[in-house]
Enzyme design. Structure first.
Site, PDB file in Angstrom:
ATOM      1  N   HIS A 222       0.800  -1.233   0.000  1.00  0.00           N
ATOM      2  CA  HIS A 222       0.000   0.000   0.000  1.00  0.00           C
ATOM      3  C   HIS A 222       0.824   1.270   0.000  1.00  0.00           C
ATOM      4  O   HIS A 222       0.285   2.363  -0.135  1.00  0.00           O
ATOM      5  CB  HIS A 222      -0.951   0.030   1.207  1.00  0.00           C
ATOM      6  CG  HIS A 222      -0.265   0.382   2.494  1.00  0.00           C
ATOM      7  ND1 HIS A 222       0.409  -0.534   3.255  1.00  0.00           N
ATOM      8  CD2 HIS A 222      -0.129   1.566   3.137  1.00  0.00           C
ATOM      9  CE1 HIS A 222       0.912   0.054   4.319  1.00  0.00           C
ATOM     10  NE2 HIS A 222       0.616   1.325   4.269  1.00  0.00           N
TER      11      HIS A 222
HETATM   12  C1  UD1 Z   1      -1.883   6.197   5.114  1.00  0.00           C
HETATM   13  C2  UD1 Z   1      -0.596   6.696   5.754  1.00  0.00           C
HETATM   14  C3  UD1 Z   1       0.447   5.575   5.747  1.00  0.00           C
HETATM   15  C4  UD1 Z   1      -0.098   4.330   6.397  1.00  0.00           C
HETATM   16  C5  UD1 Z   1      -1.428   3.936   5.739  1.00  0.00           C
HETATM   17  C6  UD1 Z   1      -2.033   2.789   6.512  1.00  0.00           C
HETATM   18  C7  UD1 Z   1      -0.102   9.082   5.431  1.00  0.00           C
HETATM   19  C8  UD1 Z   1       0.746  10.051   4.720  1.00  0.00           C
HETATM   20  N1  UD1 Z   1      -0.030   7.804   5.006  1.00  0.00           N
HETATM   21  O1  UD1 Z   1      -1.605   5.891   3.762  1.00  0.00           O
HETATM   22  O2  UD1 Z   1       1.583   6.012   6.487  1.00  0.00           O
HETATM   23  O3  UD1 Z   1       0.837   3.300   6.238  1.00  0.00           O
HETATM   24  O4  UD1 Z   1      -2.333   5.044   5.799  1.00  0.00           O
HETATM   25  O5  UD1 Z   1      -2.952   2.080   5.752  1.00  0.00           O
HETATM   26  O6  UD1 Z   1      -0.796   9.443   6.330  1.00  0.00           O
HETATM   27  N2  UD1 Z   1      -8.851   5.312   0.496  1.00  0.00           N
HETATM   28  C9  UD1 Z   1     -10.132   4.833   0.350  1.00  0.00           C
HETATM   29  N3  UD1 Z   1     -10.808   4.508   1.502  1.00  0.00           N
HETATM   30  C10 UD1 Z   1     -10.283   4.632   2.736  1.00  0.00           C
HETATM   31  C11 UD1 Z   1      -8.987   5.128   2.856  1.00  0.00           C
HETATM   32  C12 UD1 Z   1      -8.268   5.470   1.733  1.00  0.00           C
HETATM   33  O7  UD1 Z   1     -10.646   4.703  -0.747  1.00  0.00           O
HETATM   34  O8  UD1 Z   1     -10.965   4.305   3.727  1.00  0.00           O
HETATM   35  C13 UD1 Z   1      -8.096   5.642  -0.744  1.00  0.00           C
HETATM   36  C14 UD1 Z   1      -8.390   7.055  -1.242  1.00  0.00           C
HETATM   37  O9  UD1 Z   1      -8.310   7.049  -2.630  1.00  0.00           O
HETATM   38  C15 UD1 Z   1      -7.230   7.837  -0.667  1.00  0.00           C
HETATM   39  C16 UD1 Z   1      -6.094   6.825  -0.794  1.00  0.00           C
HETATM   40  O10 UD1 Z   1      -6.698   5.576  -0.481  1.00  0.00           O
HETATM   41  O11 UD1 Z   1      -6.983   9.014  -1.385  1.00  0.00           O
HETATM   42  C17 UD1 Z   1      -4.938   7.089   0.126  1.00  0.00           C
HETATM   43  O12 UD1 Z   1      -5.374   7.250   1.467  1.00  0.00           O
HETATM   44  P1  UD1 Z   1      -4.496   8.104   2.499  1.00  0.00           P
HETATM   45  O13 UD1 Z   1      -5.137   8.070   3.828  1.00  0.00           O
HETATM   46  O14 UD1 Z   1      -4.177   9.440   1.925  1.00  0.00           O
HETATM   47  O15 UD1 Z   1      -3.112   7.348   2.529  1.00  0.00           O
HETATM   48  P2  UD1 Z   1      -2.757   5.824   2.688  1.00  0.00           P
HETATM   49  O16 UD1 Z   1      -2.109   5.392   1.424  1.00  0.00           O
HETATM   50  O17 UD1 Z   1      -3.919   5.066   3.174  1.00  0.00           O
HETATM   51  N1  UDP Z   2      -4.219  -4.896   8.603  1.00  0.00           N
HETATM   52  C1  UDP Z   2      -5.510  -5.409   8.628  1.00  0.00           C
HETATM   53  N2  UDP Z   2      -6.085  -5.757   7.436  1.00  0.00           N
HETATM   54  C2  UDP Z   2      -5.444  -5.648   6.248  1.00  0.00           C
HETATM   55  C3  UDP Z   2      -4.116  -5.139   6.232  1.00  0.00           C
HETATM   56  C4  UDP Z   2      -3.547  -4.769   7.425  1.00  0.00           C
HETATM   57  O1  UDP Z   2      -6.116  -5.536   9.696  1.00  0.00           O
HETATM   58  O2  UDP Z   2      -6.035  -5.984   5.216  1.00  0.00           O
HETATM   59  C5  UDP Z   2      -3.599  -4.514   9.875  1.00  0.00           C
HETATM   60  C6  UDP Z   2      -2.292  -5.194  10.137  1.00  0.00           C
HETATM   61  O3  UDP Z   2      -2.519  -6.454  10.755  1.00  0.00           O
HETATM   62  C7  UDP Z   2      -1.587  -4.195  11.036  1.00  0.00           C
HETATM   63  C8  UDP Z   2      -2.071  -2.866  10.490  1.00  0.00           C
HETATM   64  O4  UDP Z   2      -3.274  -3.141   9.794  1.00  0.00           O
HETATM   65  O5  UDP Z   2      -2.005  -4.308  12.382  1.00  0.00           O
HETATM   66  C9  UDP Z   2      -1.040  -2.307   9.557  1.00  0.00           C
HETATM   67  O6  UDP Z   2      -1.607  -1.275   8.836  1.00  0.00           O
HETATM   68  P1  UDP Z   2      -1.132  -0.841   7.384  1.00  0.00           P
HETATM   69  O7  UDP Z   2      -0.423  -1.944   6.729  1.00  0.00           O
HETATM   70  O8  UDP Z   2      -2.322  -0.279   6.711  1.00  0.00           O
HETATM   71  O9  UDP Z   2      -0.176   0.391   7.693  1.00  0.00           O
HETATM   72  P2  UDP Z   2       1.316   0.570   8.241  1.00  0.00           P
HETATM   73  O10 UDP Z   2       1.520  -0.307   9.413  1.00  0.00           O
HETATM   74  O11 UDP Z   2       2.233   0.287   7.103  1.00  0.00           O
HETATM   75  O12 UDP Z   2       1.375   2.025   8.578  1.00  0.00           O
END
Ligand code: UD1
Ligand code: UDP
Length: 385
Positions: A222
């Protein structure tokens, strides 16, 4: 009776909601009335399977406030969060703000609280990737330098902070100018320990997908650096397909919404077609935490660019291929339980081959004793109560 300690916890992204479960549990176990928590959800993650599912599965109280700031560019998203958090803090109802990790929600909380002189407790302080092109690195450095309590999950995190001028011993009441380093352990280890048994009883995903224990690959992708770059994204999926085909291992990949969008727009047509027509390549919606633990516990190999998933693989003694050039969890690489392959197909294939030749191992316990959250709450109560 003394006035209760009033905590404002700020969450927004999936991993923060999960981490907050450990702290909310520690607060609930504290003597009644000593600590009162307000949960503020920025709304950064908003799909039910990225947010609500964790409240339900992990018994987190419903958010008291939701700012509904989801999606958008970094600046716009962070600015809207700061505005909303500031409005809450201006009411002066809170003694401390608790922040997790390194997302835009963390940065927004730090800026809003520090400017209003509300002390910050940063959970997962001191981590560094030493790659400032990642938004997370900027967020975590900024947050650490505005915090009063730096709750570190590992000794490496403490050393990183010392290198930036923080001191282990401050000889004063903790404040933003004299921040306290506390080697608390990792609240994610608390959670994995706590929820593993519950996952065993409740998750049916492995039998639903007919996955043999120790006979499949769990993958997650991701990170912006991987999803938004077509060369990297294609290389990663080609590597996963090769692993699936050459080692006859089913692959399970719960797909983050960001990744889904990028797969559709950036993957080569042939790669996408092969993925979608392959019955042993399971592209799933984002998993709940109990299913995720079941997958992590029973995978032969974990492939990920997630910070949290790298560690959980380690907690459950599973080897891990990391789809990045560096990691904040350096111990796992130094000790050999994780291998960094970046998005390089050759490195990936070599790492997989080596891992699959080895027998299962049990990994050392280096992330605390499963009681980090209690330690964190205990420290805040003793310093502020
Ligand atoms: C964010 C965090 C990242 C973390 C990740 C965990 C920042 C800069 N990044 O990244 O550090 O590892 O969360 O998962 O804060 N979207 C949906 N539905 C949702 C959420 C997101 O459709 O519920 C899509 C949207 O298109 C959105 C994109 O995902 O624009 C990115 O979401 P965003 O929260 O900006 O960043 P993540 O890539 O999720
Ligand atoms: N996780 C989850 N479902 C998923 C992917 C991740 O519950 O489909 C959980 C995972 O077990 C961990 C946390 O989400 O506890 C990690 O989040 P993510 O990978 O989104 O972000 P990061 O840790 O890289 O910031």
């Amino acid at each position: 009776m003394p006035a209760p300690l009033r905590i404002l916890t700020i969450i927004g992204a999936r991993p923060q909601i999960i981490k907050a479960a450990a702290i909310s549990r520690a607060i609930a176990n504290h003597p009644k009335g000593q600590v009162v928590e307000t949960l503020l959800h920025t709304g950064q993650h908003y799909d039910a399977n990225m947010s609500q599912v964790f409240f339900e599965e992990l018994g987190i109280p419903a958010a008291d406030i939701n700012l509904n700031v989801g999606s958008g560019n970094h600046g716009a998203m962070t600015a809207r969060m700061i505005e909303g958090i500031e409005q809450v803090l201006l009411k002066k109802d809170h003694d401390v703000v608790v922040l997790y990790g390194d997302t835009n929600s963390t940065l927004a909380g730090a800026l809003a609280a520090a400017k209003l002189n509300v002390p910050i407790a940063h959970v997962e302080a001191g981590l560094r990737s030493f790659n400032k092109r990642m938004p997370e690195e900027l967020n975590r450095i900024a947050c650490d330098h505005m915090s009063t309590w730096l709750f570190c999950p590992t000794e490496t995190a403490v050393l990183n902070l010392e290198r930036e001028g923080f001191r282990r011993s401050i000889g004063a009441r903790p404040s933003i100018d004299h921040p306290l380093i506390d080697l608390s352990g990792d609240v994610m280890f608390d959670n994995s320990t706590w929820f593993a048994g519950i996952s065993d009883r409740r998750s049916g995903l492995l039998s639903e997908l007919r996955l043999p224990s120790d006979g499949f690959v769990l993958a997650t992708v991701h990170r912006e650096i991987n999803t938004d770059d077509p060369v990297r994204l294609n290389a990663i999926f080609r590597s996963l397909l090769a692993l699936n085909q050459e080692h006859a291992l089913p692959v399970v990949l719960p797909v983050h919404p960001r990744t889904l969008k990028c797969m559709e727009s950036l993957l080569d047509t042939e790669v996408l077609k092969t993925l979608r027509s392959n019955p042993s390549f399971h592209l799933l919606p984002p998993a709940g935490f109990l299913d995720m633990i079941a997958l992590e516990k029973h995978a032969r190999l974990v492939v990920t660019d997630s910070g949290g998933v790298q560690k959980e693989a380690f907690f459950f003694d599973r080897p891990c291929i990391v789809l990045r050039a560096e990691t904040e969890w350096v111990e796992l690489v130094q000790q050999g339980q994780a291998v960094l392959v970046n998005a390089d197909e050759k490195l990936f294939a070599e790492a997989a081959q080596l891992i699959l030749e080895k027998d299962a191992r049990s990994y050392p316990r280096i992330f605390g004793d499963g009681h980090a959250a209690e330690r964190i709450i205990g420290r805040l109560v003793s310093d502020l109560g």
